[in-house]
Design a protein around this motif. Structure first.
Motif, PDB file in Angstrom:
ATOM      1  N   PHE A  73       0.829  -1.204   0.000  1.00  0.00           N
ATOM      2  CA  PHE A  73       0.000   0.000   0.000  1.00  0.00           C
ATOM      3  C   PHE A  73       0.869   1.261   0.000  1.00  0.00           C
ATOM      4  O   PHE A  73       0.393   2.330   0.394  1.00  0.00           O
ATOM      5  N   GLY A  74       2.124   1.120  -0.448  1.00  0.00           N
ATOM      6  CA  GLY A  74       3.027   2.259  -0.420  1.00  0.00           C
ATOM      7  C   GLY A  74       3.617   2.646  -1.761  1.00  0.00           C
ATOM      8  O   GLY A  74       3.944   3.803  -1.996  1.00  0.00           O
ATOM      9  N   SER A  75       3.814   1.673  -2.659  1.00  0.00           N
ATOM     10  CA  SER A  75       4.379   1.915  -3.998  1.00  0.00           C
ATOM     11  C   SER A  75       5.709   2.665  -3.933  1.00  0.00           C
ATOM     12  O   SER A  75       6.007   3.480  -4.811  1.00  0.00           O
ATOM     13  N   GLY A  76       6.526   2.402  -2.906  1.00  0.00           N
ATOM     14  CA  GLY A  76       7.786   3.131  -2.797  1.00  0.00           C
ATOM     15  C   GLY A  76       7.563   4.628  -2.683  1.00  0.00           C
ATOM     16  O   GLY A  76       8.333   5.422  -3.219  1.00  0.00           O
ATOM     17  N   ILE A  77       6.509   5.016  -1.964  1.00  0.00           N
ATOM     18  CA  ILE A  77       6.006   6.394  -1.841  1.00  0.00           C
ATOM     19  C   ILE A  77       5.547   6.908  -3.214  1.00  0.00           C
ATOM     20  O   ILE A  77       6.077   7.883  -3.760  1.00  0.00           O
ATOM     21  N   ALA A  78       4.581   6.231  -3.771  1.00  0.00           N
ATOM     22  CA  ALA A  78       3.882   6.659  -4.997  1.00  0.00           C
ATOM     23  C   ALA A  78       4.753   6.612  -6.248  1.00  0.00           C
ATOM     24  O   ALA A  78       4.459   7.275  -7.234  1.00  0.00           O
ATOM     25  N   VAL A  79       5.808   5.816  -6.234  1.00  0.00           N
ATOM     26  CA  VAL A  79       6.722   5.752  -7.377  1.00  0.00           C
ATOM     27  C   VAL A  79       6.293   4.699  -8.394  1.00  0.00           C
ATOM     28  O   VAL A  79       6.268   4.960  -9.594  1.00  0.00           O
ATOM     29  N   THR A  80       5.971   3.506  -7.932  1.00  0.00           N
ATOM     30  CA  THR A  80       5.708   2.389  -8.849  1.00  0.00           C
ATOM     31  C   THR A  80       4.232   2.321  -9.226  1.00  0.00           C
ATOM     32  O   THR A  80       3.562   1.316  -9.028  1.00  0.00           O
ATOM     33  N   GLY A  81       3.741   3.404  -9.802  1.00  0.00           N
ATOM     34  CA  GLY A  81       2.346   3.437 -10.223  1.00  0.00           C
ATOM     35  C   GLY A  81       2.033   2.387 -11.266  1.00  0.00           C
ATOM     36  O   GLY A  81       0.939   1.809 -11.263  1.00  0.00           O
ATOM     37  N   VAL A  82       2.957   2.123 -12.173  1.00  0.00           N
ATOM     38  CA  VAL A  82       2.739   1.108 -13.210  1.00  0.00           C
ATOM     39  C   VAL A  82       3.101  -0.288 -12.711  1.00  0.00           C
ATOM     40  O   VAL A  82       3.052  -1.255 -13.477  1.00  0.00           O
ATOM     41  N   GLY A  83       3.445  -0.398 -11.438  1.00  0.00           N
ATOM     42  CA  GLY A  83       3.866  -1.674 -10.872  1.00  0.00           C
ATOM     43  C   GLY A  83       5.369  -1.830 -10.955  1.00  0.00           C
ATOM     44  O   GLY A  83       6.039  -1.216 -11.791  1.00  0.00           O
ATOM     45  N   ASN A  84       5.911  -2.639 -10.078  1.00  0.00           N
ATOM     46  CA  ASN A  84       7.343  -2.896 -10.065  1.00  0.00           C
ATOM     47  C   ASN A  84       7.742  -3.746 -11.261  1.00  0.00           C
ATOM     48  O   ASN A  84       7.051  -4.707 -11.611  1.00  0.00           O
ATOM     49  N   SER A  85       8.861  -3.393 -11.882  1.00  0.00           N
ATOM     50  CA  SER A  85       9.413  -4.170 -12.999  1.00  0.00           C
ATOM     51  C   SER A  85       8.376  -4.414 -14.092  1.00  0.00           C
ATOM     52  O   SER A  85       8.233  -5.536 -14.594  1.00  0.00           O
ATOM     53  N   HIS A  86       7.666  -3.365 -14.453  1.00  0.00           N
ATOM     54  CA  HIS A  86       6.703  -3.486 -15.550  1.00  0.00           C
ATOM     55  C   HIS A  86       7.444  -3.949 -16.809  1.00  0.00           C
ATOM     56  O   HIS A  86       8.507  -3.416 -17.149  1.00  0.00           O
ATOM     57  N   PRO A  87       6.916  -4.939 -17.522  1.00  0.00           N
ATOM     58  CA  PRO A  87       7.645  -5.490 -18.676  1.00  0.00           C
ATOM     59  C   PRO A  87       8.045  -4.449 -19.702  1.00  0.00           C
ATOM     60  O   PRO A  87       9.152  -4.515 -20.262  1.00  0.00           O
ATOM     61  N   ARG A  88       7.182  -3.485 -19.956  1.00  0.00           N
ATOM     62  CA  ARG A  88       7.509  -2.471 -20.955  1.00  0.00           C
ATOM     63  C   ARG A  88       8.690  -1.616 -20.481  1.00  0.00           C
ATOM     64  O   ARG A  88       9.582  -1.264 -21.261  1.00  0.00           O
ATOM     65  N   VAL A  89       8.708  -1.304 -19.185  1.00  0.00           N
ATOM     66  CA  VAL A  89       9.810  -0.518 -18.620  1.00  0.00           C
ATOM     67  C   VAL A  89      11.100  -1.327 -18.640  1.00  0.00           C
ATOM     68  O   VAL A  89      12.164  -0.829 -19.036  1.00  0.00           O
ATOM     69  N   VAL A  90      11.022  -2.571 -18.221  1.00  0.00           N
ATOM     70  CA  VAL A  90      12.212  -3.434 -18.179  1.00  0.00           C
ATOM     71  C   VAL A  90      12.809  -3.597 -19.569  1.00  0.00           C
ATOM     72  O   VAL A  90      14.028  -3.478 -19.765  1.00  0.00           O
ATOM     73  N   GLU A  91      11.966  -3.842 -20.556  1.00  0.00           N
ATOM     74  CA  GLU A  91      12.450  -4.029 -21.928  1.00  0.00           C
ATOM     75  C   GLU A  91      13.143  -2.776 -22.441  1.00  0.00           C
ATOM     76  O   GLU A  91      14.202  -2.836 -23.079  1.00  0.00           O
ATOM     77  N   ALA A  92      12.549  -1.612 -22.167  1.00  0.00           N
ATOM     78  CA  ALA A  92      13.133  -0.357 -22.643  1.00  0.00           C
ATOM     79  C   ALA A  92      14.488  -0.098 -21.998  1.00  0.00           C
ATOM     80  O   ALA A  92      15.444   0.325 -22.669  1.00  0.00           O
ATOM     81  N   VAL A  93      14.587  -0.362 -20.696  1.00  0.00           N
ATOM     82  CA  VAL A  93      15.847  -0.115 -19.990  1.00  0.00           C
ATOM     83  C   VAL A  93      16.928  -1.086 -20.454  1.00  0.00           C
ATOM     84  O   VAL A  93      18.086  -0.703 -20.654  1.00  0.00           O
ATOM     85  N   LYS A  94      16.560  -2.356 -20.651  1.00  0.00           N
ATOM     86  CA  LYS A  94      17.540  -3.331 -21.144  1.00  0.00           C
ATOM     87  C   LYS A  94      18.091  -2.919 -22.502  1.00  0.00           C
ATOM     88  O   LYS A  94      19.305  -3.014 -22.760  1.00  0.00           O
ATOM     89  N   ALA A  95      17.221  -2.470 -23.377  1.00  0.00           N
ATOM     90  CA  ALA A  95      17.679  -2.054 -24.697  1.00  0.00           C
ATOM     91  C   ALA A  95      18.602  -0.843 -24.597  1.00  0.00           C
ATOM     92  O   ALA A  95      19.620  -0.759 -25.312  1.00  0.00           O
ATOM     93  N   GLN A  96      18.274   0.082 -23.715  1.00  0.00           N
ATOM     94  CA  GLN A  96      19.125   1.257 -23.549  1.00  0.00           C
ATOM     95  C   GLN A  96      20.484   0.886 -22.956  1.00  0.00           C
ATOM     96  O   GLN A  96      21.512   1.450 -23.340  1.00  0.00           O
ATOM     97  N   LEU A  97      20.494  -0.082 -22.052  1.00  0.00           N
ATOM     98  CA  LEU A  97      21.760  -0.550 -21.482  1.00  0.00           C
ATOM     99  C   LEU A  97      22.690  -1.075 -22.567  1.00  0.00           C
ATOM    100  O   LEU A  97      23.917  -0.872 -22.510  1.00  0.00           O
TER     101      LEU A  97
END
Length: 452
Positions: A73-97
């Motif tokens: 009920f905390g979301s890292g203080i309202a940070v992980t609105g899209v959920g933790n390790s959202h697949p779309r976010v993870v994929e984008a970051v991996k490609a950028q890496l």
């Protein structure tokens, strides 16, 4: 709740089991061992609300190193609105890496920074010409918004409000209202910071928003003078101050006065932005169009990114080189932000925030009807709070709040406190949480209240 004898296989993101599961007491032995290491290695001023160490997270749960699965009920203080390790976010970051991790935008620019700025210019309130600048943290963005406003107006004074929270750097500590733990012993603070009264409906005795705003304006005019004021900064819904929603008319009246006085109106949407309240930005609920909007937290799916977005003539006031920073708008965070923004838009998460809010309000209001210690239920969307009080006097009851939260933690629910008086429990679940976990988590809160 499921109780099992050994830790389950720990996976994160969308594959994580969506259940509350207690394998050990909270905290478990591995978390206790890590807490000992933290005590030995980390500065004492860096605290921890819940002494468990995360191993994985996703959906509406956080799994600790002992295999306990806690409702989030905390979301890292309202940070992980899209959920933790959202697949779309993870994929984008991996490609950028795989491409590059850093060049510094002010040395060798890259497209993703520009794309984030374009998205912010499009999404923030108002259809006027806008510009954006990217930074790392909410406090850094607030500082830059103040810099920009001062440069644009040629004035120095800045007004913040009662119960405000704007950060922990020197300037933003001055803007922040709460002394303990954020300001105590850290002064002197930056000069030319002033404070005005906020509309706080639960404690205002029925004062309407327009009247409350006029009271604040009168104080500003008498004590500072509009001709000396560069900016007025306010959270459309207070965050750390207690999830206070100003009475209707308060924000529009302040904005109207600011425009007439040549004062830059800054909306701090660090905690309330990006779908959290059931709109892209909380300012939209009051129909206001701020001059500058400060964002962070929910912008990038858990990566550090913040921004100032606003009217082009104001944003362009600073000289070339006056804005920036080594890591501001780093490429990993930028692609994460673009992925998160796409997820908010395409997965119905803003509408989901409204559904979450209705479920929370209905259940918490029902609890309030049978428990006079719940003095107020307030908020919007997935940004809801209860204020706990002495039912005889409505005096803040911080001790009760601490007991309820401690009991909820022991039962496997991550929940946070806030408020100037330490008597507010805030609910900030990920927008990806399911109704079953929401309901179960609220059952735990009800149990904790009953036994506190």
């Amino acid at each position: 709740m499921t109780t099992i004898d050994a830790p389950a296989r720990i996976v994160g993101g969308p594959d994580i089991a969506q259940e509350r599961r207690l394998v050990t007491s909270i905290p478990g032995p591995l978390s206790r061992a890590l807490m000992t290491r933290k005590t030995d290695a980390v500065a004492a001023g860096v605290g921890a609300t819940l002494p468990v160490f995360a191993a994985a997270a996703g959906g509406g749960v956080v799994v600790d190193v002992d295999g306990n699965s806690l409702i989030d009920f905390g979301s890292g203080i309202a940070v992980t609105g899209v959920g933790n390790s959202h697949p779309r976010v993870v994929e984008a970051v991996k490609a950028q890496l795989d491409a590059f991790t850093h060049t510094c935008f002010t040395i060798t620019p890259y497209e993703s920074y520009v794309a984030v700025a374009e998205a912010l210019n499009r999404l923030t309130p108002g259809d006027h010409l806008k510009r954006s600048a990217l930074f790392n943290s909410g406090a850094e963005a607030v500082e830059n918004a103040v810099k920009i406003a001062r440069h644009h107006t040629g004035r120095q004074a800045v007004v913040a409000f009662d119960h405000a929270y704007h950060g922990r750097t020197n300037l933003t500590m001055g803007l922040t209202a709460k002394n303990q733990p954020y300001k105590n012993g850290f002064g002197p603070f930056a000069p030319e910071i002033y404070r005005a009264p906020l509309s706080y409906p639960f404690r205002d005795g029925g004062i309407d928003g327009v009247t409350a705003a006029r009271t604040a304006i009168l104080q500003i005019e008498k004590q500072i003078g509009a001709e000396n004021l560069a900016a007025l900064i306010i959270e459309p819904i207070q965050g750390e101050g207690g999830f206070i929603v100003p009475a209707a008319g308060f924000l529009p009246t302040l904005l109207e006065w600011s425009r007439a006085s040549g004062v830059v109106f800054i909306a701090d949407e660090v905690q309330s932005g990006f779908g959290r309240t059931g709109a892209w930005f909380a300012s939209e609920h009051e129909g206001i169009v701020p001059d500058l909007v400060v964002t962070a937290k929910g912008i990038a799916g858990g990566l550090p990114l913040s921004a100032v977005t606003g009217r082009a003539d104001i944003m362009d006031a600073a000289q070339v080189g006056g804005l920036g920073g080594t890591y501001g708008g780093n490429p990993l965070a930028c692609v994460a932000a673009l992925a998160a923004i796409e997820s908010y838009a395409s997965e119905g998460l803003i509408e989901r925030a409204g559904d979450i809010g209705r479920l929370l309000i209905d259940r918490l209001t029902a609890l309030q009807a049978s428990d006079p210690r719940i003095g107020d239920v307030r908020g919007r969307g997935a940004m809801i709070a209860i204020e706990l009080v002495d039912p005889e006097t409505d005096a803040p009851d911080a001790a009760l709040t601490a007991r309820v939260v401690a009991a909820a933690h022991a039962l496997g629910v991550i929940v946070l406190t806030c408020g100037t008086y330490g008597n507010v429990i805030r609910f900030l679940p990920p927008l990806t949480i399911g109704d079953d976990l929401l309901t179960e988590g609220l059952d735990v809160i009800a149990e904790a209240l009953a036994t506190a």
